[in-house]
Write a protein that holds these residues in place. Structure first.
Motif, PDB file in Angstrom:
ATOM      1  N   ALA A 114      12.494   3.591  80.413  1.00  0.00           N
ATOM      2  CA  ALA A 114      11.084   3.052  80.206  1.00  0.00           C
ATOM      3  C   ALA A 114      10.266   2.964  81.213  1.00  0.00           C
ATOM      4  N   ALA A 115      10.911   2.789  82.496  1.00  0.00           N
ATOM      5  CA  ALA A 115      10.160   2.773  83.584  1.00  0.00           C
ATOM      6  C   ALA A 115       9.547   4.029  83.741  1.00  0.00           C
ATOM      7  N   GLY A 116       9.941   5.198  83.462  1.00  0.00           N
ATOM      8  CA  GLY A 116       9.623   6.504  83.724  1.00  0.00           C
ATOM      9  C   GLY A 116       8.329   6.560  83.140  1.00  0.00           C
ATOM     10  N   GLU A 117       7.924   5.897  81.913  1.00  0.00           N
ATOM     11  CA  GLU A 117       6.529   6.184  81.414  1.00  0.00           C
ATOM     12  C   GLU A 117       5.349   5.463  82.104  1.00  0.00           C
ATOM     13  N   LEU A 118       6.126   4.569  82.828  1.00  0.00           N
ATOM     14  CA  LEU A 118       5.053   3.625  83.887  1.00  0.00           C
ATOM     15  C   LEU A 118       4.916   4.402  85.146  1.00  0.00           C
ATOM     16  N   VAL A 119       5.730   5.107  85.504  1.00  0.00           N
ATOM     17  CA  VAL A 119       6.003   5.922  86.662  1.00  0.00           C
ATOM     18  C   VAL A 119       4.752   7.182  86.364  1.00  0.00           C
ATOM     19  N   THR A 124      -0.439   9.091  87.881  1.00  0.00           N
ATOM     20  CA  THR A 124      -1.646   9.777  87.368  1.00  0.00           C
ATOM     21  C   THR A 124      -2.887   8.785  88.004  1.00  0.00           C
ATOM     22  N   PHE A 125      -2.679   7.567  87.839  1.00  0.00           N
ATOM     23  CA  PHE A 125      -3.759   6.510  88.277  1.00  0.00           C
ATOM     24  C   PHE A 125      -4.005   6.421  89.992  1.00  0.00           C
ATOM     25  N   PRO A 165      11.301  13.277  88.851  1.00  0.00           N
ATOM     26  CA  PRO A 165      11.001  14.753  89.296  1.00  0.00           C
ATOM     27  C   PRO A 165       9.370  14.600  89.182  1.00  0.00           C
ATOM     28  N   GLU A 166       9.114  15.501  90.067  1.00  0.00           N
ATOM     29  CA  GLU A 166       7.525  15.679  89.819  1.00  0.00           C
ATOM     30  C   GLU A 166       7.128  16.654  88.696  1.00  0.00           C
ATOM     31  N   SER A 167       7.969  17.597  88.544  1.00  0.00           N
ATOM     32  CA  SER A 167       8.042  18.360  87.314  1.00  0.00           C
ATOM     33  C   SER A 167       7.886  17.867  86.058  1.00  0.00           C
ATOM     34  N   GLU A 168       8.308  16.683  85.821  1.00  0.00           N
ATOM     35  CA  GLU A 168       8.136  15.682  84.695  1.00  0.00           C
ATOM     36  C   GLU A 168       7.174  14.671  84.858  1.00  0.00           C
ATOM     37  N   PHE A 169       7.222  13.973  85.792  1.00  0.00           N
ATOM     38  CA  PHE A 169       6.526  12.601  85.912  1.00  0.00           C
ATOM     39  C   PHE A 169       5.225  12.859  86.680  1.00  0.00           C
ATOM     40  N   GLY A 170       5.038  13.859  87.402  1.00  0.00           N
ATOM     41  CA  GLY A 170       3.603  14.231  88.284  1.00  0.00           C
ATOM     42  C   GLY A 170       3.931  13.748  89.850  1.00  0.00           C
ATOM     43  N   PRO A 171       2.925  14.299  90.738  1.00  0.00           N
ATOM     44  CA  PRO A 171       3.222  14.213  91.996  1.00  0.00           C
ATOM     45  C   PRO A 171       3.501  12.737  92.231  1.00  0.00           C
ATOM     46  N   VAL A 172       4.294  12.587  93.287  1.00  0.00           N
ATOM     47  CA  VAL A 172       4.776  11.155  93.789  1.00  0.00           C
ATOM     48  C   VAL A 172       3.484  10.300  94.462  1.00  0.00           C
ATOM     49  N   PHE A 173       3.630   9.215  94.355  1.00  0.00           N
ATOM     50  CA  PHE A 173       2.776   8.319  94.921  1.00  0.00           C
ATOM     51  C   PHE A 173       2.903   6.815  95.510  1.00  0.00           C
ATOM     52  N   THR A 174       2.946   6.295  96.405  1.00  0.00           N
ATOM     53  CA  THR A 174       3.260   5.000  96.823  1.00  0.00           C
ATOM     54  C   THR A 174       2.230   4.055  96.667  1.00  0.00           C
TER      55      THR A 174
END
Length: 302
Positions: A114-119, A124-125, A165-174
């Motif tokens: 579920a956290a993956g959807e928030l990731v 993105t934002f 993974p970025e391929s599924e969840f987008g570029p990492v962001f901190t």
């Protein structure tokens, strides 16, 4: 710096965004901050709490659509963006013993999944600041507690390309800071309660304070007091937009606006995580970020 400040507020149900931190969001919107509300569920199992609408067959049959429309109106009033995570409301179990939670509901989801959807939303934002609930959910609704759980995982996971993974969840962001909403705190409640009594007015908070003692609620650390009294009317309009949940003649609105502004013109937060240096107490969720070189999010707290 030309990078825009961005604030993400993670909430369990439509209406939570208007009852918890709404004036803060409206203030930041007025200053040009990009604000996104992420709503975890559709509120499908919420009761119709406004007595004026109880018994309405259409609302009862189409509660999900009605609450979505209410959210649209509140979003416009607050001037924020809004996204749904798409999970199903768990409802508030009642009884002794408590009944099991309904199959497929948000509170029974796998936390990491579920956290993956928030990731995805965070990457993105790209918010520098995220607000959510503490480990008790603010109050022990299973969806509020689950919102806390996925927010904590996603705050760390947004920067973890191995776990997400970025391929599924987008570029990492901190993201740089994470706060717990603590607007319903005892000092505020006691101050407004006493102010009403001092003016010879009936306070709506007498029973609240009795229940506070009965439940032996642990007091939280209020690290951040955001001045936002000028935006209380916007907060109330957004709250009233959730007509199935809020009675405009109810206790939410019994303290006159001038008393609220005089006695308690701030909304409170508890700083839970920070990757930037800041001095407590704060009066700004972006304290330590506005002048920081990691303005848009980075991997270390330089």
């Amino acid at each position: 710096m030309t990078e825009q400040l961005r604030l993400m507020a993670v909430h369990a149900h439509p209406d939570d965004e208007s009852s918890k931190g709404a004036a803060t969001m409206a203030k930041y919107v007025s200053e040009g901050v990009d604000v996104l509300v992420v709503t975890c569920t559709g509120g499908e199992r919420g009761d119709i709490l406004n007595p004026k609408l109880q018994g309405d067959a259409y609302i009862q049959e189409h509660i999900h659509e009605v609450r979505k429309k209410e959210m649209d109106e509140a979003r416009e009033i607050l001037g924020v963006k809004q996204e749904w995570l798409g999970f199903v409301d768990s409802g508030l179990p009642e009884g002794d013993p408590l009944p099991p939670l309904p199959e497929g509901c948000f509170a029974l989801e796998d936390v990491d999944k579920a956290a993956g959807e928030l990731v995805k939303q965070i990457r993105t934002f790209r918010p520098q600041v995220i607000t959510t609930y503490d480990e008790n959910g603010g109050y022990p609704h299973p969806d509020h507690i689950m919102t806390h759980k996925i927010s904590m995982v996603a705050f760390e996971g947004a920067a973890d390309a191995e776990k997400y993974p970025e391929s599924e969840f987008g570029p990492v962001f901190t993201p740089q800071k994470l706060y717990y909403n603590q607007g319903f705190n005892r000092p505020r409640t006691e101050a407004l309660h006493q102010a009403m009594l001092d003016r010879g007015l009936e306070s709506p908070y007498g029973e609240w304070l009795k229940r506070w003692d009965e439940f032996e609620r642990v007091e939280r650390t209020l690290t951040t007091h955001v001045p936002c009294g000028d935006f209380y009317e916007i907060r109330d309009k957004a709250l009233i937009a959730h007509a199935t949940q809020i009675d405009p003649d109810g206790g939410w609105f019994r303290v006159p606006m001038d008393i609220q502004r005089e006695v308690w013109p701030t909304e409170e937060y508890e700083l839970a995580k920070s990757l930037v240096d800041t001095s407590l107490p704060e009066d700004d969720l972006f304290a330590g970020i506005r002048d920081n070189a990691c303005y848009s999010g980075c991997t270390t707290a330089d």
